[in-house]
Motif scaffolding. Structure first.
Motif, PDB file in Angstrom:
ATOM      1  N   ASP A  59      39.325  38.271  40.248  1.00  0.00           N
ATOM      2  CA  ASP A  59      39.436  39.553  40.941  1.00  0.00           C
ATOM      3  C   ASP A  59      40.069  40.648  40.090  1.00  0.00           C
ATOM      4  OD1 ASP A  59      38.321  38.484  43.245  1.00  0.00           O
ATOM      5  OD2 ASP A  59      40.264  37.846  44.048  1.00  0.00           O
ATOM      6  N   THR A  60      40.794  40.261  39.052  1.00  0.00           N
ATOM      7  CA  THR A  60      41.510  41.229  38.211  1.00  0.00           C
ATOM      8  C   THR A  60      40.805  41.386  36.866  1.00  0.00           C
ATOM      9  OG1 THR A  60      43.578  40.504  39.217  1.00  0.00           O
ATOM     10  CG2 THR A  60      43.742  41.830  37.218  1.00  0.00           C
ATOM     11  N   GLY A  61      40.616  42.616  36.429  1.00  0.00           N
ATOM     12  CA  GLY A  61      39.935  42.859  35.168  1.00  0.00           C
ATOM     13  C   GLY A  61      40.816  42.605  33.964  1.00  0.00           C
ATOM     14  N   SER A  62      40.196  42.286  32.832  1.00  0.00           N
ATOM     15  CA  SER A  62      40.917  42.067  31.581  1.00  0.00           C
ATOM     16  C   SER A  62      41.557  43.358  31.092  1.00  0.00           C
ATOM     17  CB  SER A  62      39.951  41.536  30.516  1.00  0.00           C
ATOM     18  OG  SER A  62      40.542  41.559  29.239  1.00  0.00           O
ATOM     19  N   LYS A  63      42.755  43.243  30.524  1.00  0.00           N
ATOM     20  CA  LYS A  63      43.431  44.398  29.937  1.00  0.00           C
ATOM     21  C   LYS A  63      43.096  44.572  28.456  1.00  0.00           C
ATOM     22  CE  LYS A  63      47.247  44.261  33.244  1.00  0.00           C
ATOM     23  NZ  LYS A  63      48.692  44.032  33.455  1.00  0.00           N
ATOM     24  N   ILE A  64      42.297  43.651  27.930  1.00  0.00           N
ATOM     25  CA  ILE A  64      41.851  43.750  26.535  1.00  0.00           C
ATOM     26  C   ILE A  64      40.426  44.299  26.565  1.00  0.00           C
ATOM     27  CG2 ILE A  64      41.542  42.546  24.349  1.00  0.00           C
ATOM     28  CD1 ILE A  64      44.435  42.563  25.413  1.00  0.00           C
TER      29      ILE A  64
END
Length: 346
Positions: free
Chosen positions: A233-238
């Protein structure tokens, strides 16, 4: 029947390719690991500044040859930025409208580059929304949804034709260990790892392909659990790598292992690498190099010699407001102390 416009468009892309040089392969010395050589293939030197220049060229040729892109066809793409920058470049080359669908958190410099090449940016709240919104815009405009996440693995000729894998092995041919023991690659679409893995097997090289995966991405779990239906549910921060779903272009069967890399390790490696190279790279390069260093350490402990190749995916000049902003890093990535304490030993 091939139209005159399509023939001219394909020729324009091929002419652009003929004007381009190959990207450099940079040796990075690891004196604490004698006998282990690390190389960085610098994809940031493409005209649009990233590895995705290769993919965008292939996707446009694929769409043209399949009859999906015609004169005046609006091109729509779902992207975290770099692919959209490169596709905007080729759309301008062919005189086509281009719309990039991307999360609002995409680096400002990427947005500016898309607009510089004449593209439009259409924002959504999360990376999970980009697929449906791109399909909707394609229907609404009568355009073509390029869909890099599906077609990346099939648009590139993985047998050769100067793809990235062939380029790596050609450039390595005169090195002390010309056949890499490992090639390390992060996954966004999964298309580059598919090309590398297929080429390795097709040529019979004794090289293992290791994929590195950031936090908030499902590739690691999908590979190890042998399940392609996992979601995050959470997108990658990279930016540019890591996905909330296993994309169709991710081919686990050509991969030998997948390593999970924390965001702190990715960014710490970014700063460590800047001191060695004298310039900045993107965060996905930090993920790549951290994974490569883990393998170099493992080889040293097992008294093995050989070479490791990984990629500089894009330039750090795209990220002054995020990865090179200490306050943003503190707020979004966290404390880098432990990872930074480990890196100088390497």
């Amino acid at each position: 029947m091939t139209t005159q416009w399509t023939t001219s468009a394909i020729n324009a892309i091929q002419a652009d390719y003929q004007r381009s040089a190959d990207t450099h392969l940079i040796p990075l010395e690891l004196p604490v690991y004698p006998g282990v050589s690390l190389y960085l293939k610098d994809e940031s030197t493409h005209p649009t500044g990233s590895l995705k220049h290769r993919l965008a060229r292939s996707l446009f040729l694929y769409g043209l040859c399949n009859g999906w892109i015609r004169e005046g066809t609006p091109v729509i793409e779902a992207s975290s930025g770099s692919t959209a920058v490169s596709e905007a470049y080729f759309a301008r080359l062919l005189g086509l409208p281009f719309i990039a669908v991307m999360p609002r958190c995409t680096a400002r410099r990427k947005i500016e580059q898309i607009e510089f090449y004449g593209g439009q940016c259409h924002f959504v709240d999360s990376s999970a929304q980009i697929y449906a919104e791109s399909e909707h815009l394609a229907r609404e405009t009568g355009g073509h949804y390029m869909d890099q996440f599906t077609y990346a693995e099939r648009a590139t000729d993985w047998r050769g034709n100067n793809n990235i894998a062939e380029s790596i092995y050609r450039q390595m041919s005169r090195e002390a260990h010309p056949v890499p023991r490992y090639i390390v690659m992060s996954a966004g679409t999964g298309g580059t790892s598919a090309t590398l893995g297929r080429f390795i097997r097709y040529q019979g090289h004794d090289t293992k392909l290791v994929v590195v995966d950031p936090e908030n991405s499902v590739f690691y779990d999908c590979y190890h659990q042998k399940c392609s239906h996992l979601r995050c549910d959470t997108g990658s921060k990279i930016e540019g790598i890591g996905r909330p779903r296993a994309e169709p272009s991710f081919i686990p069967g050509v991969i030998d292992d997948v390593i999970k890399v924390s965001d702190q390790c990715s960014i710490a490696t970014l700063y460590w690498l800047e001191k060695l190279l004298g310039r900045r790279t993107g965060a996905s390069t930090g993920t790549n190099v951290w994974g490569a260093l883990q393998l170099a350490k493992q080889m040293h402990e097992q008294q093995q010699t050989g070479s490791i190749v990984t990629l500089i995916c894009d330039s750090g000049e795209r990220y002054p407001d995020t990865y090179y902003n200490p306050q943003w890093v503190a707020d979004n990535i966290g404390d880098l102390t432990d990872a930074q304490a480990t890196l100088p030993k390497w």
